[in-house]
Design a protein around this motif. Sequence first.
Motif, PDB file in Angstrom:
ATOM      1  N   LEU A 102       0.919  -1.093  -0.027  1.00 20.71           N
ATOM      2  CA  LEU A 102      -0.127   0.063  -0.095  1.00 20.71           C
ATOM      3  C   LEU A 102       0.921   1.281   0.047  1.00 20.71           C
ATOM      4  N   LEU A 103       1.865   1.356   0.981  1.00 20.39           N
ATOM      5  CA  LEU A 103       2.677   2.408   0.858  1.00 20.39           C
ATOM      6  C   LEU A 103       3.515   2.607  -0.359  1.00 20.39           C
ATOM      7  N   HIS A 104       3.741   1.591  -1.130  1.00 17.69           N
ATOM      8  CA  HIS A 104       4.588   1.868  -2.354  1.00 17.69           C
ATOM      9  C   HIS A 104       3.681   1.995  -3.482  1.00 17.69           C
ATOM     10  N   ILE A 105       2.439   1.678  -3.341  1.00 17.81           N
ATOM     11  CA  ILE A 105       1.624   1.742  -4.814  1.00 17.81           C
ATOM     12  C   ILE A 105       0.732   3.112  -4.708  1.00 17.81           C
ATOM     13  N   LEU A 106       0.446   3.642  -3.666  1.00 12.78           N
ATOM     14  CA  LEU A 106      -0.262   4.865  -3.640  1.00 12.78           C
ATOM     15  C   LEU A 106       0.509   6.072  -3.629  1.00 12.78           C
ATOM     16  N   ARG A 107      -0.273   7.037  -4.391  1.00  9.18           N
ATOM     17  CA  ARG A 107       0.283   8.342  -4.388  1.00  9.18           C
ATOM     18  C   ARG A 107      -0.971   9.220  -4.260  1.00  9.18           C
ATOM     19  N   PRO A 108      -0.554  10.740  -3.821  1.00 11.50           N
ATOM     20  CA  PRO A 108      -1.496  11.627  -3.762  1.00 11.50           C
ATOM     21  C   PRO A 108      -2.398  11.774  -4.809  1.00 11.50           C
ATOM     22  N   GLY A 109      -3.688  11.804  -4.382  1.00  9.64           N
ATOM     23  CA  GLY A 109      -4.814  11.753  -5.446  1.00  9.64           C
ATOM     24  C   GLY A 109      -5.235  10.412  -5.577  1.00  9.64           C
ATOM     25  N   ASP A 110      -4.840   9.445  -5.608  1.00  8.94           N
ATOM     26  CA  ASP A 110      -5.221   7.900  -5.810  1.00  8.94           C
ATOM     27  C   ASP A 110      -6.570   7.677  -4.640  1.00  8.94           C
ATOM     28  N   LEU A 111      -7.197   6.810  -5.057  1.00  8.81           N
ATOM     29  CA  LEU A 111      -8.290   6.702  -3.891  1.00  8.81           C
ATOM     30  C   LEU A 111      -7.992   5.121  -3.520  1.00  8.81           C
ATOM     31  N   PHE A 112      -8.062   4.837  -2.227  1.00 12.35           N
ATOM     32  CA  PHE A 112      -8.018   3.557  -1.576  1.00 12.35           C
ATOM     33  C   PHE A 112      -9.235   3.205  -0.728  1.00 12.35           C
ATOM     34  N   VAL A 113      -9.879   2.084  -1.070  1.00  6.78           N
ATOM     35  CA  VAL A 113     -11.216   1.765  -0.325  1.00  6.78           C
ATOM     36  C   VAL A 113     -10.736   0.483   0.534  1.00  6.78           C
ATOM     37  N   ASP A 114     -11.191   0.843   1.717  1.00 12.62           N
ATOM     38  CA  ASP A 114     -10.853  -0.045   3.090  1.00 12.62           C
ATOM     39  C   ASP A 114     -12.100  -0.783   3.456  1.00 12.62           C
ATOM     40  N   VAL A 115     -12.209  -1.738   2.938  1.00 16.47           N
ATOM     41  CA  VAL A 115     -13.541  -2.706   3.185  1.00 16.47           C
ATOM     42  C   VAL A 115     -13.241  -3.603   4.540  1.00 16.47           C
ATOM     43  N   GLY A 116     -13.849  -2.888   5.567  1.00 12.20           N
ATOM     44  CA  GLY A 116     -13.687  -3.747   6.812  1.00 12.20           C
ATOM     45  C   GLY A 116     -12.392  -2.954   7.571  1.00 12.20           C
ATOM     46  N   ALA A 117     -12.649  -1.698   7.678  1.00 11.07           N
ATOM     47  CA  ALA A 117     -11.344  -0.649   7.962  1.00 11.07           C
ATOM     48  C   ALA A 117     -10.905  -0.850   9.302  1.00 11.07           C
ATOM     49  N   ASN A 118     -11.833  -1.621  10.440  1.00 10.21           N
ATOM     50  CA  ASN A 118     -11.361  -1.574  11.596  1.00 10.21           C
ATOM     51  C   ASN A 118     -11.165  -0.243  12.366  1.00 10.21           C
ATOM     52  N   PRO A 131       8.148   6.970  -2.972  1.00 12.12           N
ATOM     53  CA  PRO A 131       9.254   7.427  -1.918  1.00 12.12           C
ATOM     54  C   PRO A 131       9.734   6.202  -0.871  1.00 12.12           C
ATOM     55  N   TRP A 132      10.793   6.274  -0.201  1.00  9.29           N
ATOM     56  CA  TRP A 132      11.165   5.400   0.765  1.00  9.29           C
ATOM     57  C   TRP A 132      10.236   5.490   1.850  1.00  9.29           C
ATOM     58  N   ALA A 133       9.918   4.578   2.624  1.00 11.26           N
ATOM     59  CA  ALA A 133       9.338   4.563   3.811  1.00 11.26           C
ATOM     60  C   ALA A 133      10.312   4.046   5.001  1.00 11.26           C
ATOM     61  N   ASP A 134      10.461   4.577   6.152  1.00  8.13           N
ATOM     62  CA  ASP A 134      11.262   4.726   7.190  1.00  8.13           C
ATOM     63  C   ASP A 134      10.381   4.313   8.593  1.00  8.13           C
ATOM     64  N   VAL A 135      10.692   2.841   8.751  1.00  9.78           N
ATOM     65  CA  VAL A 135       9.971   2.324   9.824  1.00  9.78           C
ATOM     66  C   VAL A 135      10.726   1.382  10.696  1.00  9.78           C
ATOM     67  N   LEU A 136      10.746   2.077  12.052  1.00  3.49           N
ATOM     68  CA  LEU A 136      11.580   1.410  13.220  1.00  3.49           C
ATOM     69  C   LEU A 136      12.851   1.413  12.703  1.00  3.49           C
ATOM     70  N   GLY A 137      13.510   2.142  12.255  1.00  2.00           N
ATOM     71  CA  GLY A 137      14.900   2.077  11.648  1.00  2.00           C
ATOM     72  C   GLY A 137      15.086   1.471  10.276  1.00  2.00           C
ATOM     73  N   GLU A 138      14.259   0.804   9.868  1.00  2.00           N
ATOM     74  CA  GLU A 138      14.540   0.254   8.779  1.00  2.00           C
ATOM     75  C   GLU A 138      14.036   1.288   7.335  1.00  2.00           C
ATOM     76  N   ARG A 139      14.647   1.038   6.315  1.00  2.00           N
ATOM     77  CA  ARG A 139      14.357   1.858   5.079  1.00  2.00           C
ATOM     78  C   ARG A 139      13.801   0.668   3.973  1.00  2.00           C
ATOM     79  N   PHE A 140      12.874   1.067   3.344  1.00  2.00           N
ATOM     80  CA  PHE A 140      12.526   0.176   2.387  1.00  2.00           C
ATOM     81  C   PHE A 140      11.282   0.868   1.428  1.00  2.00           C
TER      82      PHE A 140
END
Length: 289
Positions: free
Chosen positions: A77-93, A280-289
């Motif tokens: 999700l982080l890598h495929i989406l861009r500003p302006g895209d629409l994401f639909v979360d069915v069962g969003a919790n 863009p890169w995602a930085d999570v808990l010191g890991e970059r991917f």
Amino acid sequence: MAPVISTLRYIGRHPLASRQPLRAYWRYARWQIESRLRREVEVNWICGAKLIATNGMTGATGNIYCGLHEFADMAFLLHILRPGDLFVDVGANVGSFTVLASAVRGARSLALEPDPCTAAHLRRNIAANAIGDLAKVIESAVGAERGQVRFTIGRDTTNQVIVNADEQLEGREVDIQPLDDLLQGEHPLLIKIDVEGYEANVLVGAQRVLDELPLQAVLIETVDAAILRVLQRAGFRKASYAPFTRCLRWVDGDGPAAGAANTLFVRNLEFCRDRVATAPWADVLGERF
């Protein structure tokens, strides 16, 4: 004791947490203390995003311990989406995927959650991240047709439509609507469907959306032969995603790919490969991917 052991094993096997297990176990211990001292805790999550969680929210707390609870799916999700895209979360919790889509990636989100209590937590997470202009909540179940269904109460991430009236499950009446009706004039790029076994009914009411070319990927929890046929007829094929290498490829076989909680289906592999490769890169808990 068994739930504690299960959680610690989950942390030890998680693709991100297992790289720095002691830090992950410390986050787990700190959460156990902090969540017992306060009813709700606002946590600084990743990339400036926040999560408001309470003790027992297994999906949200998995993010706190491990960075991304469902690592392959959330990274895709982080890598495929861009500003302006629409994401639909069915069962969003409570909105973990929605927060990633809108707070981290700047995409628009439509979050569908039928349980009133869970939807209230979802709205709090949207407010905490100031993404009300990007993320819209619809308090409804999703299925084949409009009406009402009984929906379980108090089961956290496993709340579900009560299909069998004889089941001795506590529930309440909620609205249910087809996705085609909910998305009139809207064209999502990514849909996530996590509805505890009700996925086939969601797809019955989403035939128009599935056929529309802007939709490039579907993350879906339950896949049987009938669901597979529906998605294949709409032009989708099962794929796997490796976040650290950004490798997206077709796969065969049953069930989710290794390391994924949901099964990923992709329409145009080359389009999606280009998207994830240039994200863009995602930085999570010191890991970059």
